[in-house]
Design a protein around this motif. Structure first.
Motif, PDB file in Angstrom:
ATOM      1  N   SER A 201       0.821  -1.209   0.000  1.00 27.52           N
ATOM      2  CA  SER A 201       0.000   0.000   0.000  1.00 27.52           C
ATOM      3  C   SER A 201       0.858   1.263   0.000  1.00 27.52           C
ATOM      4  CB  SER A 201      -0.941   0.009   1.216  1.00 27.52           C
ATOM      5  OG  SER A 201      -0.206   0.009   2.422  1.00 27.52           O
ATOM      6  N   HIS A 202       2.095   1.143   0.463  1.00 29.17           N
ATOM      7  CA  HIS A 202       3.010   2.279   0.526  1.00 29.17           C
ATOM      8  C   HIS A 202       3.826   2.417  -0.759  1.00 29.17           C
ATOM      9  CE1 HIS A 202       6.192   4.580   3.155  1.00 29.17           C
ATOM     10  NE2 HIS A 202       5.685   5.319   2.190  1.00 29.17           N
ATOM     11  N   TYR A 203       4.378   1.297  -1.239  1.00 29.00           N
ATOM     12  CA  TYR A 203       5.318   1.344  -2.362  1.00 29.00           C
ATOM     13  C   TYR A 203       4.827   0.651  -3.630  1.00 29.00           C
ATOM     14  CZ  TYR A 203       8.581   2.525   1.422  1.00 29.00           C
ATOM     15  OH  TYR A 203       9.198   3.111   2.512  1.00 29.00           O
ATOM     16  N   GLY A 204       3.655   0.038  -3.600  1.00 29.60           N
ATOM     17  CA  GLY A 204       3.159  -0.681  -4.765  1.00 29.60           C
ATOM     18  C   GLY A 204       3.450  -2.164  -4.686  1.00 29.60           C
TER      19      GLY A 204
ATOM     20  N   PRO B 271      -8.947  -0.909  -6.107  1.00 27.75           N
ATOM     21  CA  PRO B 271      -9.016  -1.242  -4.682  1.00 27.75           C
ATOM     22  C   PRO B 271      -9.877  -2.481  -4.450  1.00 27.75           C
ATOM     23  CG  PRO B 271      -9.274   1.114  -5.003  1.00 27.75           C
ATOM     24  CD  PRO B 271      -9.332   0.499  -6.364  1.00 27.75           C
ATOM     25  N   HIS B 272      -9.358  -3.401  -3.658  1.00 30.18           N
ATOM     26  CA  HIS B 272     -10.134  -4.610  -3.370  1.00 30.18           C
ATOM     27  C   HIS B 272      -9.538  -5.341  -2.183  1.00 30.18           C
ATOM     28  CE1 HIS B 272      -6.930  -6.242  -6.010  1.00 30.18           C
ATOM     29  NE2 HIS B 272      -7.083  -7.366  -5.325  1.00 30.18           N
TER      30      HIS B 272
ATOM     31  N   GLU C 164      -5.452  -6.586   1.712  1.00 31.60           N
ATOM     32  CA  GLU C 164      -6.121  -5.393   1.196  1.00 31.60           C
ATOM     33  C   GLU C 164      -5.220  -4.685   0.194  1.00 31.60           C
ATOM     34  OE1 GLU C 164      -7.925  -1.165   2.884  1.00 31.60           O
ATOM     35  OE2 GLU C 164      -6.929  -2.577   4.233  1.00 31.60           O
ATOM     36  N   LEU C 165      -5.767  -4.349  -0.986  1.00 33.49           N
ATOM     37  CA  LEU C 165      -5.029  -3.574  -1.962  1.00 33.49           C
ATOM     38  C   LEU C 165      -5.612  -2.173  -2.037  1.00 33.49           C
ATOM     39  CD1 LEU C 165      -3.887  -6.377  -2.797  1.00 33.49           C
ATOM     40  CD2 LEU C 165      -3.707  -5.407  -5.091  1.00 33.49           C
ATOM     41  N   ARG C 166      -4.774  -1.193  -1.747  1.00 36.11           N
ATOM     42  CA  ARG C 166      -5.170   0.203  -1.804  1.00 36.11           C
ATOM     43  C   ARG C 166      -3.932   1.036  -2.131  1.00 36.11           C
ATOM     44  NH1 ARG C 166      -4.428   2.580   3.588  1.00 36.11           N
ATOM     45  NH2 ARG C 166      -3.431   1.007   4.909  1.00 36.11           N
ATOM     46  N   GLY C 167      -4.147   2.310  -2.377  1.00 30.07           N
ATOM     47  CA  GLY C 167      -3.021   3.167  -2.716  1.00 30.07           C
ATOM     48  C   GLY C 167      -2.337   2.717  -4.002  1.00 30.07           C
ATOM     49  N   PRO C 168      -1.005   2.799  -4.080  1.00 23.00           N
ATOM     50  CA  PRO C 168      -0.299   2.439  -5.323  1.00 23.00           C
ATOM     51  C   PRO C 168      -0.463   0.981  -5.721  1.00 23.00           C
ATOM     52  CG  PRO C 168       1.253   2.911  -3.538  1.00 23.00           C
ATOM     53  CD  PRO C 168      -0.090   3.347  -3.059  1.00 23.00           C
ATOM     54  N   SER C 169      -0.757   0.100  -4.777  1.00 23.52           N
ATOM     55  CA  SER C 169      -0.939  -1.314  -5.132  1.00 23.52           C
ATOM     56  C   SER C 169      -2.233  -1.542  -5.898  1.00 23.52           C
ATOM     57  CB  SER C 169      -0.924  -2.189  -3.872  1.00 23.52           C
ATOM     58  OG  SER C 169      -2.065  -1.948  -3.069  1.00 23.52           O
TER      59      SER C 169
END
Length: 463
Positions: A157-160, A373-374, A354-359
């Motif tokens: 979530s921070h770096y992908g 997001p998912h 959880e995938l959010r942000g750059p991921s």
């Protein structure tokens, strides 16, 4: 005319006589059982032999030899694939684990690693320089396989995702040549891994981070279902209110312990600002009654070593996953019922990524399709007794199917290929939409028209 197993063994020995630098472990060798062993023992296979190349030229020679002699081969970068796909009966196993070099660039913005590097070794080397690169939570996993098929993990979530951090690669192609991957080949590698060649070198981004906050928070689970529902209701509120920064990764587990089922949460704060991290973690701790908290300041290397120590060295069974867009009331109720009937078998568990942000952001330079997001729901059936596999796997399959049937509009079409049984979900869904999947097929036909890498994941062409 088909070549017999004895003839293949004979031609392999002759080839290796002219390539003495390649380590050779035949089936009758004293170390064969240990060096060919995989993490999951459910479907044991005996490869033709195990060879351990030391250089890219060794790999190129092996690919050329196998192609010329119609010998099937697999490539092992770590051997922790849940479905044991790096070992196929009577196929040559090219074990990359001796190719584990690490070279940090002078600007400390990237690192170039050998194709067999394990995440624990890389994390340890980077920690000495105050650096990290995204990895999974378990240090015994190979970085190349993990990252090129997606790369979910506690820093995503921070770096992908892992694949988002791939800058370059050196590959042995279908002609047995060592080539530097161009933009087109890199796009294929970012999501389809080794289907286009043997990755002998990978360059990935690194980031400054001396110490993270990481560990497990165990909540009072005497009344498990209410505790689980309270936690998720509170966590969703925090997400909706923007109270969970991208630096904080939260992965939920329902696990079997000697004391019964328990709600455990793995947390990682990937910033050196630990005061802010502690404040965020306090919000997570307030979502239930904490009975154990192991969160402490440590390096990523220490974290993956600790997480790895909690995993048995071998297991039986598999995993299944499903991706849902939102944490709906229907999904929550289905999971509550599923957790209630989860078998009390060690190694049977439920996990929530959880995938959010750059991921969760689109990456047009990759073929990885699930970029929104998912939540990834993981039904884990990795038990320590073979006789427990059937009950555990039936539970996971049943729970997954119930979500598909009762909350279909919330389910994403694709799944995470690294945790999806082969053939369980069509590749057209995993790599969809259709135009993207067709483009991937066209690229496979261009780069590997003879399907030299036919045992690699994904299997895009028929053998």
């Amino acid at each position: 005319m088909a070549t017999s197993l004895d003839e293949k063994q004979s031609s392999l020995k002759t080839f290796l006589e002219s390539h003495p630098g390649i380590k050779y472990i035949p089936p009758n060798g004293p170390d064969f059982s240990s060096l060919s062993a995989l993490y999951v023992c459910s479907s044991p296979t005996t490869p033709l032999a195990v060879v351990r190349p030391q250089t890219a030229d060794h790999v190129a020679a092996l690919v050329s030899f196998c192609t010329a002699h119609a010998i099937q081969f697999t490539v092992r970068t770590g051997g922790k694939n849940i479905f044991g796909l790096s070992s196929v009966q009577d196929a040559l196993m090219i074990d990359m684990r001796d190719m584990d070099s690490i070279q940090i660039d002078k600007s400390k913005s990237s690192v170039t690693v050998g194709g067999g590097i394990l995440q624990a070794k890389l994390a340890g080397a980077l920690a000495k320089e105050g650096l990290v690169t995204p990895s999974g939570s378990l240090g015994f996993v190979g970085l190349v396989g993990w990252s090129t098929y997606g790369g979910y993990g506690p820093l995503a979530s921070h770096y992908g995702l892992g694949l988002d951090n791939i800058l370059g690669a050196k590959v042995v192609n279908a002609e047995g040549e060592v080539v530097v991957a161009d933009k087109e080949l890199l796009k294929c590698i970012r999501g389809a891994g080794g289907a286009f060649g043997v990755i002998v070198e990978l360059t990935v981004k690194v980031y400054p981070l001396n110490h993270l906050l990481g560990g497990m928070i165990i909540f009072d689970s005497q009344d498990l279902i209410p505790a689980y529902e309270k936690f998720n209701a509170g966590y969703q509120t925090l997400l909706e209110n923007g109270a969970i920064p991208l630096e904080l990764d939260v992965q939920q587990f329902i696990v079997n312990t000697p004391q019964g089922k328990a709600l455990a949460v793995a947390v990682v704060w990937s910033s050196d600002d630990h005061e802010a991290g502690r404040a965020c973690l306090a919000k997570i701790e307030a979502l239930g009654v904490v009975v154990m908290n192991t969160v402490e300041s440590q390096t990523l290397a220490q974290y993956v070593e600790i997480m790895m120590s909690a995993i048995p060295p071998v297991a039986y069974g598999s995993c299944r996953t499903i991706n849902v867009r939102k944490w709906t009331k229907e999904t929550s109720q289905i999971l509550s019922r599923g957790i209630h009937r989860m078998p009390s078998l060690f190694g049977t568990a439920f996990s929530l990524h959880e995938l959010r942000g750059p991921s969760a952001a689109p990456n047009p330079d990759s073929v990885f399709a699930t970029r929104e997001p998912h939540f990834m729901l993981e039904f884990i059936s990795l038990v320590n007794k073979e006789e427990d596999v059937k009950e555990s796997e039936e539970w996971g399959a049943s729970l997954r199917n119930e979500i598909l049937q009762k909350d279909p509009e919330n389910v994403l079409p694709g799944t995470y290929i690294s945790l999806t049984p082969p053939g369980d979900v069509p590749l057209s869904k995993i790599y969809g939409p259709d135009a993207n999947y067709q483009n991937l097929l066209d690229l496979k036909k261009k780069h590997d028209p003879q399907n030299v890498f036919n045992l690699a994941v994904p299997k895009l062409l028929e053998s």
